[in-house]
Scaffold this motif. Structure first.
Motif, PDB file in Angstrom:
ATOM      1  N   ALA A   6      29.542  52.690  54.672  1.00 18.81           N
ATOM      2  CA  ALA A   6      30.918  52.267  54.398  1.00 18.81           C
ATOM      3  C   ALA A   6      31.868  53.454  54.434  1.00 18.81           C
ATOM      4  O   ALA A   6      32.966  53.373  55.009  1.00 18.81           O
ATOM      5  N   VAL A   7      31.480  54.570  53.831  1.00 20.58           N
ATOM      6  CA  VAL A   7      32.346  55.751  53.833  1.00 20.58           C
ATOM      7  C   VAL A   7      32.493  56.304  55.246  1.00 20.58           C
ATOM      8  O   VAL A   7      33.610  56.636  55.678  1.00 20.58           O
ATOM      9  N   ASN A   8      31.402  56.397  55.982  1.00 21.34           N
ATOM     10  CA  ASN A   8      31.498  56.915  57.340  1.00 21.34           C
ATOM     11  C   ASN A   8      32.400  56.049  58.208  1.00 21.34           C
ATOM     12  O   ASN A   8      33.210  56.564  58.997  1.00 21.34           O
ATOM     13  N   GLU A   9      32.275  54.733  58.084  1.00 15.82           N
ATOM     14  CA  GLU A   9      33.134  53.841  58.869  1.00 15.82           C
ATOM     15  C   GLU A   9      34.598  54.004  58.459  1.00 15.82           C
ATOM     16  O   GLU A   9      35.502  53.977  59.310  1.00 15.82           O
ATOM     17  N   GLY A  10      34.834  54.199  57.181  1.00 15.81           N
ATOM     18  CA  GLY A  10      36.206  54.418  56.725  1.00 15.81           C
ATOM     19  C   GLY A  10      36.783  55.718  57.249  1.00 15.81           C
ATOM     20  O   GLY A  10      37.956  55.775  57.659  1.00 15.81           O
ATOM     21  N   LEU A  11      35.989  56.770  57.254  1.00 19.59           N
ATOM     22  CA  LEU A  11      36.478  58.052  57.793  1.00 19.59           C
ATOM     23  C   LEU A  11      36.797  57.941  59.274  1.00 19.59           C
ATOM     24  O   LEU A  11      37.799  58.504  59.746  1.00 19.59           O
ATOM     25  N   ARG A  12      35.955  57.217  60.028  1.00 17.16           N
ATOM     26  CA  ARG A  12      36.250  57.039  61.458  1.00 17.16           C
ATOM     27  C   ARG A  12      37.554  56.249  61.646  1.00 17.16           C
ATOM     28  O   ARG A  12      38.352  56.546  62.538  1.00 17.16           O
ATOM     29  N   GLU A  13      37.767  55.238  60.795  1.00 14.09           N
ATOM     30  CA  GLU A  13      39.016  54.476  60.878  1.00 14.09           C
ATOM     31  C   GLU A  13      40.205  55.361  60.544  1.00 14.09           C
ATOM     32  O   GLU A  13      41.261  55.278  61.189  1.00 14.09           O
ATOM     33  N   GLY A  14      40.056  56.223  59.544  1.00 14.20           N
ATOM     34  CA  GLY A  14      41.142  57.137  59.203  1.00 14.20           C
ATOM     35  C   GLY A  14      41.453  58.100  60.334  1.00 14.20           C
ATOM     36  O   GLY A  14      42.633  58.393  60.597  1.00 14.20           O
ATOM     37  N   GLU A  15      40.425  58.600  61.005  1.00 11.67           N
ATOM     38  CA  GLU A  15      40.651  59.461  62.176  1.00 11.67           C
ATOM     39  C   GLU A  15      41.428  58.698  63.240  1.00 11.67           C
ATOM     40  O   GLU A  15      42.349  59.247  63.874  1.00 11.67           O
ATOM     41  N   ARG A  16      41.051  57.431  63.444  1.00  9.07           N
ATOM     42  CA  ARG A  16      41.736  56.618  64.453  1.00  9.07           C
ATOM     43  C   ARG A  16      43.205  56.416  64.094  1.00  9.07           C
ATOM     44  O   ARG A  16      44.088  56.573  64.946  1.00  9.07           O
ATOM     45  N   ARG A  17      43.476  56.097  62.828  1.00  7.49           N
ATOM     46  CA  ARG A  17      44.859  55.888  62.396  1.00  7.49           C
ATOM     47  C   ARG A  17      45.682  57.166  62.536  1.00  7.49           C
ATOM     48  O   ARG A  17      46.903  57.095  62.760  1.00  7.49           O
ATOM     49  N   ALA A  18      45.024  58.307  62.397  1.00  7.14           N
ATOM     50  CA  ALA A  18      45.721  59.587  62.514  1.00  7.14           C
ATOM     51  C   ALA A  18      45.884  60.027  63.964  1.00  7.14           C
ATOM     52  O   ALA A  18      46.394  61.124  64.221  1.00  7.14           O
ATOM     53  N   GLY A  19      45.475  59.188  64.877  1.00  4.18           N
ATOM     54  CA  GLY A  19      45.667  59.491  66.290  1.00  4.18           C
ATOM     55  C   GLY A  19      44.814  60.643  66.790  1.00  4.18           C
ATOM     56  O   GLY A  19      45.209  61.337  67.740  1.00  4.18           O
ATOM     57  N   GLY A  20      43.667  60.858  66.166  1.00  6.37           N
ATOM     58  CA  GLY A  20      42.783  61.926  66.619  1.00  6.37           C
ATOM     59  C   GLY A  20      43.227  63.316  66.218  1.00  6.37           C
ATOM     60  O   GLY A  20      42.688  64.307  66.724  1.00  6.37           O
TER      61      GLY A  20
END
Length: 370
Positions: free
Chosen positions: A137-151
């Protein structure tokens, strides 16, 4: 070694607003606790959703102030008590996903380009999640946060074993199992007093057998002996906090300093210190910003990195930590670039990735500051 340095201010006034160039400067953080950096509004919303009724207030600004005030005790043990509220609302997959995604978003908004965010999976099982489900769950959330931040940010997780629960070997095994899926390494945390790092030696031996990275909280509430044990007995690659290494450094009246054997070993082998100035003031590891040992350690050639520790609990950000150091010691972009490069060089990432972040993100970002 002589300690004179023209860039160091003799005194500093109370810090004002964060300078715009500091906000724009690329930053890297190696020591940031997931459960210590939640948005106050998120805590309140998650508490309502899960029926947690023990928050001291349900007004976001007031809750932020409560966390900072509760942590300003000068005691590491009292500081750690504040985490009961954040962990209480991080017990479901959706809550962990949300908190992790917002963490990555908030760090990126503050100019952080690389982050290692740590948390203790065992503290998020009260509602039936398995350790693997917590990590996923945490890893998926971090990947989503990276995506929202535009890389604009790369985030990796560190899994933490708690000193007092004796599940560190289990968490070390979990770290090895997830290290190719967003987990970069391992850590132990919690109250240092009465819980020496060598108590967790089986966990560190397991990590070594599997060529897995780890850092150890040491030299915060306990002196240089805890750093010696972390480095020489357990084999830590980095030290969380580590400011008590100054117990093994003698500063003379003439401006020179003599390093003991431990301090010299840590410096000469480039063992990174994950220094967290504001947190150190709150837990009593340092008296104030102007006398914080970070400047002494920097001038003596230690590999110093600058970190937040707990953004909510300490009421800080990486930009705010930069500003505190600029106010206290007169640091400019060149010093912060060295801190940032040192952090990325010490990251638990493959060498090509570290070089890419330094060469393509950090150095161009500082050059653009002018």
């Amino acid at each position: 070694m002589h300690l004179s340095d023209n860039s160091t201010a003799e005194s500093a006034a109370a810090p004002g607003p964060v300078a715009e160039w500091i906000r724009r400067a690329p930053k890297a953080v190696l020591h940031d606790h997931l459960d210590g950096g939640l948005r106050p509004a998120t805590i309140i919303e998650l508490a309502r959703e899960c029926g947690y009724g023990d928050l001291p207030t349900e007004e976001p600004a007031a809750l932020a102030v409560w966390f900072r005030d509760a942590a300003d005790s000068g005691s590491l043990e009292r500081y750690l008590e504040t985490f009961a509220h954040t962990c209480a609302v991080m017990q479901t997959r959706d809550a962990l996903f949300r908190v992790a995604a917002e963490c990555a978003e908030d760090l990126a908004a503050d100019g952080v380009v690389y982050a290692e965010v740590r948390y203790a999976p065992e503290q998020h099982q009260e509602r039936g999640l398995s350790l693997d489900e917590v990590v996923d769950a945490v890893n998926e959330g971090l990947r989503e946060g990276e995506r929202r931040a535009g890389g604009r940010i790369t985030v990796r997780a560190l899994l933490t074993g708690m000193r007092h629960t004796r599940r560190s070997l289990e968490i070390a095994e979990l770290t090895v199992a997830h290290r190719d899926r967003g987990v970069a390494g391992f850590d132990i945390a919690g109250g240092e007093i009465g819980n020496p790092p060598a108590d967790h030696l089986p966990a560190f031996q397991h990590l070594k057998r599997h060529n897995c990275h780890f850092t150890i909280h040491a030299g915060e509430a306990v002196g240089a002996e805890s750093i010696h044990e972390a480095v020489q007995v357990c084999g830590a690659e980095r030290i969380g906090h580590g400011v008590r290494i100054t117990d093994d450094i003698q500063v003379h009246d003439d401006g020179t300093a003599t390093l003991g054997h431990l301090a010299a070993y840590v410096r000469d082998n480039g063992i990174a210190l994950e220094v967290c100035p504001t947190s150190n003031l709150q837990t009593g590891a340092a008296k104030d910003y102007t006398t914080h040992p970070i400047d002494l350690l920097r001038r003596l050639g230690f590999r110093v990195t600058l970190n937040t520790d707990n953004r909510l609990v300490s009421g800080t950000t990486m930009s705010r930590e930069f500003q505190h150091m600029a106010d206290a010691f007169g640091y400019g972009p060149e010093v912060f670039e060295r801190f940032t490069v040192a952090a990325v060089e010490s990251a638990f990432l493959p060498l090509p990735e570290r070089r890419r972040i330094i060469d393509e993100v950090v150095r161009p970002g500082y050059a653009a500051l002018g």
